[in-house]
Design a protein around this motif. Structure first.
Motif, PDB file in Angstrom:
ATOM      1  N   ASN A   1       0.922  -1.397   0.085  1.00  0.00           N
ATOM      2  CA  ASN A   1      -0.074   0.035   0.095  1.00  0.00           C
ATOM      3  C   ASN A   1       0.825   1.310  -0.031  1.00  0.00           C
ATOM      4  O   ASN A   1       0.284   2.364   0.170  1.00  0.00           O
ATOM      5  CB  ASN A   1      -0.898   0.129   1.348  1.00  0.00           C
ATOM      6  CG  ASN A   1      -1.898  -1.342   1.351  1.00  0.00           C
ATOM      7  OD1 ASN A   1      -2.313  -1.520   0.197  1.00  0.00           O
ATOM      8  ND2 ASN A   1      -1.993  -1.788   2.512  1.00  0.00           N
TER       9      ASN A   1
ATOM     10  N   GLU B   1      -2.678   1.447  -5.923  1.00  0.00           N
ATOM     11  CA  GLU B   1      -4.177   1.448  -6.310  1.00  0.00           C
ATOM     12  C   GLU B   1      -4.262   2.147  -7.931  1.00  0.00           C
ATOM     13  O   GLU B   1      -5.138   1.538  -8.494  1.00  0.00           O
ATOM     14  CB  GLU B   1      -4.986   2.360  -5.433  1.00  0.00           C
ATOM     15  CG  GLU B   1      -5.053   1.943  -4.114  1.00  0.00           C
ATOM     16  CD  GLU B   1      -5.957   2.860  -3.302  1.00  0.00           C
ATOM     17  OE1 GLU B   1      -6.481   4.119  -3.681  1.00  0.00           O
ATOM     18  OE2 GLU B   1      -5.814   2.636  -1.912  1.00  0.00           O
ATOM     19  N   THR B   2      -3.437   2.712  -8.342  1.00  0.00           N
ATOM     20  CA  THR B   2      -3.565   3.501  -9.753  1.00  0.00           C
ATOM     21  C   THR B   2      -3.260   2.403 -10.751  1.00  0.00           C
ATOM     22  O   THR B   2      -3.933   2.097 -11.664  1.00  0.00           O
ATOM     23  CB  THR B   2      -2.605   4.422  -9.767  1.00  0.00           C
ATOM     24  OG1 THR B   2      -3.063   5.636  -9.070  1.00  0.00           O
ATOM     25  CG2 THR B   2      -2.870   5.117 -11.247  1.00  0.00           C
TER      26      THR B   2
END
Length: 388
Positions: free
Chosen positions: A358, A380-381
């Protein structure tokens, strides 16, 4: 000490050990299910005694699962990998560990070793219990019943965990084998995921269809357990396949193609120095642009080090009168150790993600001296791009 993940009962070699709240339901279920078995095996025993034996069997199961998970943890520690926690839950347990740059490199053999020691520990327990059975003076007492059921439950747990499909330990064996044969861990993960789905289908056939065809009857309890277990295994196997497919797609690209380019500003700069970096697209939209990376310079060699990312929401809320504040007041701190070189393989990138889950990863151009920050990779992207 309590937490969302459960009750922390101990810490071994710095590893917290938790008992999840679902484990208590598992313990109660074991007592209810096995108490009639102990009543039949000990016909002269009182009801209270058979409940006590069932409770003692729960403790045996607790120790069995704990030893299984600690075997995984200690094997990971032997390679100097980071073990975050051990948790006992309804389905047994889980050991959360990740590769560390200070530890030994992840290889198929080392991954297989960490996976296989868990089931082996169960088989060792079964063997030890069987040997104790051979020296019992009273072959019909409580000890004989507990040792016998310990042998069979550990054999069952050990063999079941060796089934070749994700998320079982045997799935790691499949993953490691395909990884060693192809050089791609993602291919191994995908193979383990598909074999995990096959195991679910075989579990349904063997546990539901065969009994129905043979006897026309099926215990509701058996059906519920198979459905719950099958759903859990199928979900985990499907997640592994999805992750593997995304990694295989990423492996066709380079680090440069996967990163998001950034603009940069030094950490000691003021907010006013950010203004020339903004695109001026109008109120409410001026911050919809490339990320702005906040950098420090290594005092020894001058290399750029990523220490933060400007938060557009925080920046938009700062009045002009406060533009003299440092950029650190409008930035999100990142881990400066989370970095890859632009020439690294994508396999190395995913290993870095495992070490820094993360976290935003900085992409460094190591061909220049001092090194420069070229861009960032946000997990996340990246996941959104690969799963689109």
């Amino acid at each position: 000490m309590t937490a969302k993940k459960g009750l922390k009962i101990a810490s071994l070699a710095g590893i917290p050990i938790y008992v999840s709240w679902s484990w208590w339901f598992f313990a109660a279920l074991i007592m209810v299910v096995f108490r009639p078995t102990f009543s039949q095996a000990l016909p002269d025993a009182s009801t209270a005694w058979t409940w006590a034996v069932a409770a003692f069997f729960v403790l045996i199961m607790f120790g069995t699962v704990l030893i299984h998970e600690l075997a995984h943890a200690l094997a990971a520690i032997s390679f100097r990998w980071k073990v975050n926690e051990v948790t006992l839950n309804f389905w047994g347990g889980a050991t959360i560990y990740e590769h560390s740059s200070t530890g030994k490199e992840q290889t198929p053999l080392r991954s297989l070793t960490v996976a296989i020691v868990g089931p082996i520990s169960n088989l060792v327990i079964a063997g030890a219990a069987w040997l104790l059975l051979q020296v019992l003076l009273d072959p019909s007492g409580t000890a004989q019943v507990l040792l016998t059921i310990t042998v069979w439950t550990n054999l069952l747990i050990g063999i079941f965990n060796l089934l070749p499909g994700h998320p079982l330990d045997g799935g790691r064996v499949v993953e490691s084998s395909v990884w060693a044969a192809t050089g791609s861990r993602a291919r191994g993960m995908r193979a383990a995921g598909w074999s995990g789905r096959v195991i679910v289908l075989l579990l349904f056939v063997g546990g539901v269809l065969v009994p129905l065809l043979q006897t026309g009857e099926l215990s509701p309890f058996t059906l519920v357990i198979i459905v719950l277990l099958g759903a859990m295994l199928w979900q985990a196997a499907s997640a592994a396949i999805k992750t593997a497919e995304a990694q295989l797609l990423a492996e066709r690209l380079t680090i440069i193609e996967l990163m998001t380019p950034v603009q940069t500003v030094l950490s000691h700069a003021s907010i006013s120095e950010l203004i020339p970096l903004l695109n001026g697209a109008g109120p409410g939209r001026e911050y919809q642009q490339l990320p702005i990376a906040v950098l420090d310079l290594n005092e020894h060699n001058g290399h750029e080090v990523l220490v933060g990312i400007v938060d557009s929401g925080a920046l938009a809320s700062v009045p002009r009168s406060a533009w003299n504040l440092p950029v650190s007041t409008v930035s999100r701190t990142v881990n400066p150790g989370a970095q890859v070189h632009s020439s690294d393989t994508v396999e190395h990138l995913f290993t870095t993600f495992m070490e820094f889950p993360n976290e935003v990863i900085a992409v460094i151009d190591e061909t220049q001296v001092p090194h420069r920050i070229l861009g960032i990779i946000n997990p996340e992207t990246l996941a959104g791009r690969l799963n689109a």
